[in-house]
Design an enzyme around this catalytic site. Structure first.
Site, mmCIF file in Angstrom:
data_model
loop_
_atom_site.group_PDB
_atom_site.id
_atom_site.type_symbol
_atom_site.label_atom_id
_atom_site.label_comp_id
_atom_site.label_asym_id
_atom_site.label_seq_id
_atom_site.Cartn_x
_atom_site.Cartn_y
_atom_site.Cartn_z
ATOM 1 N N ARG A 2 0.860 -1.177 0.000
ATOM 2 C CA ARG A 2 0.000 0.000 0.000
ATOM 3 C C ARG A 2 0.901 1.232 0.000
ATOM 4 N NH1 ARG A 2 -3.148 -2.985 -1.504
ATOM 5 N NH2 ARG A 2 -5.231 -3.522 -0.742
ATOM 6 N N GLU B 119 -3.908 7.643 -4.302
ATOM 7 C CA GLU B 119 -4.105 7.088 -5.639
ATOM 8 C C GLU B 119 -5.396 7.661 -6.211
ATOM 9 O OE1 GLU B 119 -4.016 2.845 -5.890
ATOM 10 O OE2 GLU B 119 -2.051 2.685 -4.963
ATOM 11 N N HIS C 295 -1.160 0.905 -10.305
ATOM 12 C CA HIS C 295 -1.786 -0.184 -9.555
ATOM 13 C C HIS C 295 -2.274 -1.295 -10.492
ATOM 14 C CE1 HIS C 295 -3.672 -0.872 -5.345
ATOM 15 N NE2 HIS C 295 -3.329 -2.026 -5.899
#
Length: 304
Positions: A217, A246, A265
């Site tokens: 993360r 993000e 991602h």
């Protein structure tokens, strides 16, 4: 077994998981009749509280991702909770190897070039790789690294041995292995203990040729310290598939670092992950019906 698949905000995902549950032996029913709930939109939690509250007969809730931070407010002991732990491990581990090789082999320098340049690069073969996290991603990554004959360290909650790993240690001993680490891989679950744990002291302890690869993360890494480490040459570079926040804002300083490879991602995409998640749902339905232990159990106290 009566199961509710909710919400239906992602029709393709809803339909795929419904078919998987039926293959496992489930009957799809409204939440009021369900003993199992499969949450079919990892990006939507607005309606979760109401759906969960309406499921008065629920015994089991399946969440879609390994990361369950957005569902923490509802974790309780009323039901058995499972998540996507391990479902996406193989593709994410593959992405780790991709980023590590790209960094060590200086692809971030060569790809923008339009002329012949200096011949540089380092081997992953024989490198020392330290993995922060001992879950499914780490297990898959250890397998992928075997042909590279790496020395592998794993940092996890307990120092229990792992197959294929040279040394397992806890977070308190991390600094013992940092000076000899060539690639530092972040694959932790996000907890208060791991948040911002990859910070200035970590970057200072790594050798200058080391690469950071983060697929855990974004909040694991102190981004201010990372920018400084990249700009000063304290570490050779970073490959980031996760950031905080993000999406990473277009004006963020990380975009300005030529030794930082950022991917949006995509260690696991919907195309890669949906068939894997569907298989997990099908298997867990079968296990629930048979009274067997479910895969991907959530530790409610630990929050993952």
């Amino acid at each position: 077994m009566p199961i509710c698949i909710a919400p239906d905000s992602l029709p393709a995902m809803h339909d795929a998981l419904s078919r998987a549950a039926v293959r496992g032996g489930a009957e799809i029913v409204p939440i009021e009749q369900a003993t199992g709930l499969v949450w079919a939109d990892p990006f939507t939690t607005e309606t979760f509280a109401d759906v969960y509250a309406a499921g008065t007969n629920l015994q089991w809730v399946q969440l879609p991702f390994a990361g369950i931070g957005q569902f923490l407010p509802w974790l309780d002991d009323r039901v058995t909770w499972t998540c996507g732990k391990g479902v996406y491990a193989a593709p994410v581990a593959e992405h780790v190897v991709t980023l590590a090789l790209a960094g060590l082999r200086d692809l971030h320098r060569f790809i923008p070039n339009r002329t012949w340049g200096d011949r540089t690069g380092r081997n992953l073969i024989g490198a020392t790789v330290t993995i922060l996290g001992g879950g499914g991603i780490a297990e898959s990554l250890v397998e992928l690294l075997q042909p590279f004959r790496c020395t592998i360290n794993v940092v996890r909650r307990t120092a229990e041995p792992l197959a294929g790993v040279d040394r397992v240690l806890t977070q308190t001993d991390l600094h013992e292995v940092l000076p000899t680490t060539d690639v530092l891989v972040v694959a932790w679950a996000l907890t208060p203990e791991t948040e911002q744990a990859v910070n200035a002291s970590v970057f200072a302890a790594l050798p200058e040729h080391a690469w950071l690869v983060n697929v855990g993360r974004g909040a694991h890494v102190d981004h201010v310290a990372l920018v400084e480490a990249l700009a000063s040459g304290a570490i050779a570079g970073a490959g980031l598939d996760v950031t905080e926040p993000e999406p990473l804002p277009d004006d963020h300083q990380l975009w300005q670092q030529p030794n930082c490879i950022i991917t949006p991602h995509v260690g696991n995409t919907a195309e890669m992950g949906l068939p894997l998640l569907a298989s997990r749902i099908e298997e867990n339905v079968r296990r629930f019906l048979a009274g067997d232990e479910l895969i991907g159990l959530v530790d409610v106290d630990a929050g993952y």
